[in-house]
Design a protein around this motif. Structure first.
Motif, PDB file in Angstrom:
ATOM      1  N   GLY A 139      38.491  52.509  34.868  1.00 48.13           N
ATOM      2  CA  GLY A 139      39.371  53.668  34.786  1.00 48.13           C
ATOM      3  C   GLY A 139      39.653  54.066  33.355  1.00 48.13           C
ATOM      4  N   PHE A 140      39.887  53.071  32.506  1.00 49.73           N
ATOM      5  CA  PHE A 140      40.142  53.360  31.092  1.00 49.73           C
ATOM      6  C   PHE A 140      38.906  53.942  30.415  1.00 49.73           C
ATOM      7  CE2 PHE A 140      39.745  51.841  26.674  1.00 49.73           C
ATOM      8  CZ  PHE A 140      40.801  52.546  26.111  1.00 49.73           C
ATOM      9  N   MET A 141      37.739  53.332  30.670  1.00 45.02           N
ATOM     10  CA  MET A 141      36.537  53.764  29.971  1.00 45.02           C
ATOM     11  C   MET A 141      36.040  55.125  30.434  1.00 45.02           C
ATOM     12  SD  MET A 141      34.365  50.229  29.432  1.00 45.02           S
ATOM     13  CE  MET A 141      33.148  51.081  28.420  1.00 45.02           C
ATOM     14  N   MET A 142      36.381  55.510  31.658  1.00 50.47           N
ATOM     15  CA  MET A 142      35.925  56.800  32.170  1.00 50.47           C
ATOM     16  C   MET A 142      36.944  57.913  31.936  1.00 50.47           C
ATOM     17  SD  MET A 142      34.047  55.594  35.712  1.00 50.47           S
ATOM     18  CE  MET A 142      33.309  57.218  36.030  1.00 50.47           C
ATOM     19  N   ALA A 143      38.129  57.540  31.482  1.00 53.83           N
ATOM     20  CA  ALA A 143      39.165  58.542  31.223  1.00 53.83           C
ATOM     21  C   ALA A 143      38.860  59.303  29.931  1.00 53.83           C
ATOM     22  CB  ALA A 143      40.528  57.869  31.135  1.00 53.83           C
ATOM     23  N   HIS A 144      39.495  60.437  29.769  1.00 49.14           N
ATOM     24  CA  HIS A 144      39.410  61.250  28.553  1.00 49.14           C
ATOM     25  C   HIS A 144      37.976  61.641  28.193  1.00 49.14           C
ATOM     26  CE1 HIS A 144      43.599  60.136  28.009  1.00 49.14           C
ATOM     27  NE2 HIS A 144      43.249  58.874  28.121  1.00 49.14           N
ATOM     28  N   PRO A 145      37.213  62.158  29.142  1.00 43.46           N
ATOM     29  CA  PRO A 145      35.835  62.568  28.817  1.00 43.46           C
ATOM     30  C   PRO A 145      35.781  63.704  27.802  1.00 43.46           C
ATOM     31  CG  PRO A 145      36.466  63.382  30.987  1.00 43.46           C
ATOM     32  CD  PRO A 145      37.548  62.437  30.547  1.00 43.46           C
ATOM     33  N   GLN A 146      36.878  64.439  27.657  1.00 39.03           N
ATOM     34  CA  GLN A 146      36.916  65.530  26.684  1.00 39.03           C
ATOM     35  C   GLN A 146      37.347  65.070  25.299  1.00 39.03           C
ATOM     36  OE1 GLN A 146      35.626  68.335  27.751  1.00 39.03           O
ATOM     37  NE2 GLN A 146      35.439  67.320  29.741  1.00 39.03           N
ATOM     38  N   GLY A 147      37.622  63.767  25.169  1.00 36.04           N
ATOM     39  CA  GLY A 147      37.988  63.231  23.869  1.00 36.04           C
ATOM     40  C   GLY A 147      39.455  63.435  23.526  1.00 36.04           C
ATOM     41  N   PHE A 148      39.773  63.315  22.240  1.00 37.38           N
ATOM     42  CA  PHE A 148      41.149  63.363  21.752  1.00 37.38           C
ATOM     43  C   PHE A 148      41.235  64.327  20.570  1.00 37.38           C
ATOM     44  CE2 PHE A 148      40.117  59.099  23.280  1.00 37.38           C
ATOM     45  CZ  PHE A 148      41.082  58.912  24.265  1.00 37.38           C
ATOM     46  N   VAL A 149      42.390  64.946  20.427  1.00 40.44           N
ATOM     47  CA  VAL A 149      42.579  65.866  19.305  1.00 40.44           C
ATOM     48  C   VAL A 149      42.863  65.113  18.011  1.00 40.44           C
ATOM     49  CG1 VAL A 149      43.394  67.728  20.800  1.00 40.44           C
ATOM     50  CG2 VAL A 149      45.048  66.143  19.807  1.00 40.44           C
ATOM     51  N   SER A 150      43.266  63.835  18.121  1.00 38.78           N
ATOM     52  CA  SER A 150      43.614  63.068  16.930  1.00 38.78           C
ATOM     53  C   SER A 150      43.433  61.577  17.207  1.00 38.78           C
ATOM     54  CB  SER A 150      45.067  63.320  16.521  1.00 38.78           C
ATOM     55  OG  SER A 150      45.951  62.831  17.527  1.00 38.78           O
ATOM     56  N   ILE A 151      43.397  60.799  16.131  1.00 39.52           N
ATOM     57  CA  ILE A 151      43.333  59.347  16.266  1.00 39.52           C
ATOM     58  C   ILE A 151      44.612  58.841  16.924  1.00 39.52           C
ATOM     59  CG2 ILE A 151      43.282  57.186  14.967  1.00 39.52           C
ATOM     60  CD1 ILE A 151      41.421  58.483  12.986  1.00 39.52           C
ATOM     61  N   GLU A 152      45.735  59.484  16.630  1.00 43.15           N
ATOM     62  CA  GLU A 152      47.004  59.078  17.216  1.00 43.15           C
ATOM     63  C   GLU A 152      46.967  59.182  18.738  1.00 43.15           C
ATOM     64  OE1 GLU A 152      46.671  61.057  14.628  1.00 43.15           O
ATOM     65  OE2 GLU A 152      47.558  59.810  13.031  1.00 43.15           O
ATOM     66  N   GLN A 153      46.334  60.236  19.252  1.00 37.92           N
ATOM     67  CA  GLN A 153      46.236  60.399  20.693  1.00 37.92           C
ATOM     68  C   GLN A 153      45.372  59.296  21.309  1.00 37.92           C
ATOM     69  OE1 GLN A 153      44.127  63.867  22.435  1.00 37.92           O
ATOM     70  NE2 GLN A 153      46.076  64.349  23.471  1.00 37.92           N
ATOM     71  N   ALA A 154      44.312  58.893  20.620  1.00 37.85           N
ATOM     72  CA  ALA A 154      43.481  57.787  21.095  1.00 37.85           C
ATOM     73  C   ALA A 154      44.282  56.488  21.102  1.00 37.85           C
ATOM     74  CB  ALA A 154      42.245  57.639  20.218  1.00 37.85           C
ATOM     75  N   ALA A 155      45.104  56.285  20.071  1.00 45.41           N
ATOM     76  CA  ALA A 155      45.941  55.089  20.021  1.00 45.41           C
ATOM     77  C   ALA A 155      46.938  55.074  21.175  1.00 45.41           C
ATOM     78  CB  ALA A 155      46.676  55.022  18.686  1.00 45.41           C
ATOM     79  N   ASP A 156      47.445  56.254  21.544  1.00 48.48           N
ATOM     80  CA  ASP A 156      48.360  56.350  22.690  1.00 48.48           C
ATOM     81  C   ASP A 156      47.668  55.894  23.978  1.00 48.48           C
ATOM     82  OD1 ASP A 156      50.354  57.354  21.068  1.00 48.48           O
ATOM     83  OD2 ASP A 156      49.975  59.452  21.581  1.00 48.48           O
ATOM     84  N   ALA A 157      46.394  56.260  24.122  1.00 47.81           N
ATOM     85  CA  ALA A 157      45.638  55.883  25.317  1.00 47.81           C
ATOM     86  C   ALA A 157      45.456  54.370  25.379  1.00 47.81           C
ATOM     87  CB  ALA A 157      44.286  56.588  25.333  1.00 47.81           C
ATOM     88  N   ILE A 158      45.190  53.754  24.239  1.00 49.45           N
ATOM     89  CA  ILE A 158      45.021  52.298  24.205  1.00 49.45           C
ATOM     90  C   ILE A 158      46.338  51.609  24.519  1.00 49.45           C
ATOM     91  CG2 ILE A 158      44.500  50.342  22.709  1.00 49.45           C
ATOM     92  CD1 ILE A 158      42.531  52.139  21.219  1.00 49.45           C
ATOM     93  N   SER A 159      47.430  52.118  23.961  1.00 41.31           N
ATOM     94  CA  SER A 159      48.741  51.510  24.206  1.00 41.31           C
ATOM     95  C   SER A 159      49.138  51.609  25.677  1.00 41.31           C
ATOM     96  CB  SER A 159      49.802  52.180  23.326  1.00 41.31           C
ATOM     97  OG  SER A 159      49.553  51.933  21.948  1.00 41.31           O
ATOM     98  N   ALA A 160      48.777  52.713  26.315  1.00 43.42           N
ATOM     99  CA  ALA A 160      49.085  52.870  27.731  1.00 43.42           C
ATOM    100  C   ALA A 160      48.275  51.892  28.577  1.00 43.42           C
ATOM    101  CB  ALA A 160      48.807  54.295  28.180  1.00 43.42           C
ATOM    102  N   TYR A 161      47.038  51.632  28.157  1.00 40.68           N
ATOM    103  CA  TYR A 161      46.171  50.706  28.882  1.00 40.68           C
ATOM    104  C   TYR A 161      46.572  49.261  28.646  1.00 40.68           C
ATOM    105  CZ  TYR A 161      41.990  47.881  29.781  1.00 40.68           C
ATOM    106  OH  TYR A 161      41.132  46.893  30.199  1.00 40.68           O
ATOM    107  N   TYR A 162      46.961  48.938  27.413  1.00 37.73           N
ATOM    108  CA  TYR A 162      47.234  47.556  27.031  1.00 37.73           C
ATOM    109  C   TYR A 162      48.597  47.491  26.327  1.00 37.73           C
ATOM    110  CZ  TYR A 162      45.360  42.829  26.206  1.00 37.73           C
ATOM    111  OH  TYR A 162      45.118  41.486  26.243  1.00 37.73           O
ATOM    112  N   PRO A 163      49.692  47.698  27.072  1.00 38.70           N
ATOM    113  CA  PRO A 163      51.019  47.762  26.434  1.00 38.70           C
ATOM    114  C   PRO A 163      51.463  46.444  25.819  1.00 38.70           C
ATOM    115  CG  PRO A 163      51.204  47.749  28.833  1.00 38.70           C
ATOM    116  CD  PRO A 163      49.754  47.917  28.521  1.00 38.70           C
ATOM    117  N   GLU A 164      50.845  45.311  26.232  1.00 38.67           N
ATOM    118  CA  GLU A 164      51.249  44.013  25.693  1.00 38.67           C
ATOM    119  C   GLU A 164      50.866  43.855  24.226  1.00 38.67           C
ATOM    120  OE1 GLU A 164      49.309  44.415  28.295  1.00 38.67           O
ATOM    121  OE2 GLU A 164      50.372  43.654  30.073  1.00 38.67           O
ATOM    122  N   ARG A 165      49.845  44.583  23.788  1.00 35.93           N
ATOM    123  CA  ARG A 165      49.397  44.445  22.401  1.00 35.93           C
ATOM    124  C   ARG A 165      50.166  45.415  21.518  1.00 35.93           C
ATOM    125  NH1 ARG A 165      43.108  44.309  20.922  1.00 35.93           N
ATOM    126  NH2 ARG A 165      43.372  42.364  22.083  1.00 35.93           N
TER     127      ARG A 165
END
Length: 280
Positions: A139-165
């Protein structure tokens, strides 16, 4: 520790990117990262292996990082296994395979196809994986097929997937996991076609593993994150049935990304095992 970046030909004009460190001619350790990662997830492990006397080869899997993508979308485990054989040939005997997640499945498949290492280390991966954990990763790897407008938005996606880190304050390291597209957006570095390639299914590997004869003579270590959502007790028991001499190290406080969660504990366990079964 000095690293040399090389390109490894794997056929059909394709090459894979790899970093090599340590003394050529020394016992070789090949490091294969997990799906959605790059070779840089192994940087510290590679340096410590080289310092321990090994020749370490740390490569980007096909379709990841700086390695080429399959023009026809072929990401079958058999194809990845042949890639690994080409990478291992850059080193010397004896050699060990260390693989996390997809890298571990690739190492298992290569071993079943005739590449017999002196030692095998599987990092939070077993053939019988938790379906729920696999679905979460997909689910994580197939999400966001249109990419991100910024590195910050990509970091948000990682944090949502792995909130423990903990979210890093400096996001520059994410540049290794992203590519800037012609559309002006940031995209993950991997080829999303691999997620829909049915040839990547591990079912065939299970049959090959049951028929394999290396499983009772190749020292094999499973490093499991105790908070893993991929490796269950049932999966461990299934692997132990297939690999009778299996050794297991449990890393407390680590999830599926064991090396990232508890890097020092992980490196110590792996290097200690290798020094015992394949001394440098």
């Amino acid at each position: 520790m000095n690293r040399t970046t090389i390109r490894v030909p794997v056929g059909d004009g394709l090459t894979l990117a790899a970093d090599a460190a340590g003394r050529r001619g020394a016992p070789t350790v090949v490091l294969g990262h997990g799906g959605g990662q790059t070779r840089h997830s192994w940087d510290k492990a590679e340096d410590q292996l080289a310092a321990a006397g090994y020749f370490a080869i740390n490569y980007d899997l096909r379709g990841h990082g700086d390695s080429d993508w399959s023009p026809d979308g072929d990401y079958a485990l058999e194809t990845r296994a042949r890639d690994l054989m080409a990478v291992a040939a850059q080193g010397s005997d004896p050699f060990a395979l260390v693989g996390a997640s997809l890298g571990g499945l690739t190492a298992l498949m290569a071993s079943c196809m005739g590449l017999e290492p002196a030692a095998l280390v599987l990092v939070d991966i077993v053939p019988k994986m938790s379906p729920a954990g696999v679905a979460k990763i997909r689910g994580f790897m197939m999400a966001h097929p249109q990419g991100f407008v910024s590195i910050e938005q990509a970091a948000d996606a990682i944090s949502a997937y792995y909130p423990e880190r903990p979210r890093p304050k400096d996001l520059s390291g994410l540049n290794k996991n992203l590519r800037f597209g012609d559309d002006g957006r940031y995209h993950w570095h991997w080829d999303q076609r691999m997620m829909s390639d049915d040839r990547a299914s591990p079912e065939r590997m299970l049959a090959l593993l049951d028929a394999a004869d290396w499983t009772d003579r190749v020292p094999t270590l499973l490093v499991r994150g105790m908070k893993s959502d991929i490796v269950t007790d049932d999966g461990v028991a299934d692997l132990r049935r297939r690999v009778p001499g299996l050794e297991i190290v449990d890393i407390r406080g680590a999830g599926h990304m064991v090396a990232g969660d508890r890097n020092d504990d992980f490196n110590s366990a792996v290097i200690g095992f290798l020094q015992r079964v394949m001394p440098a």
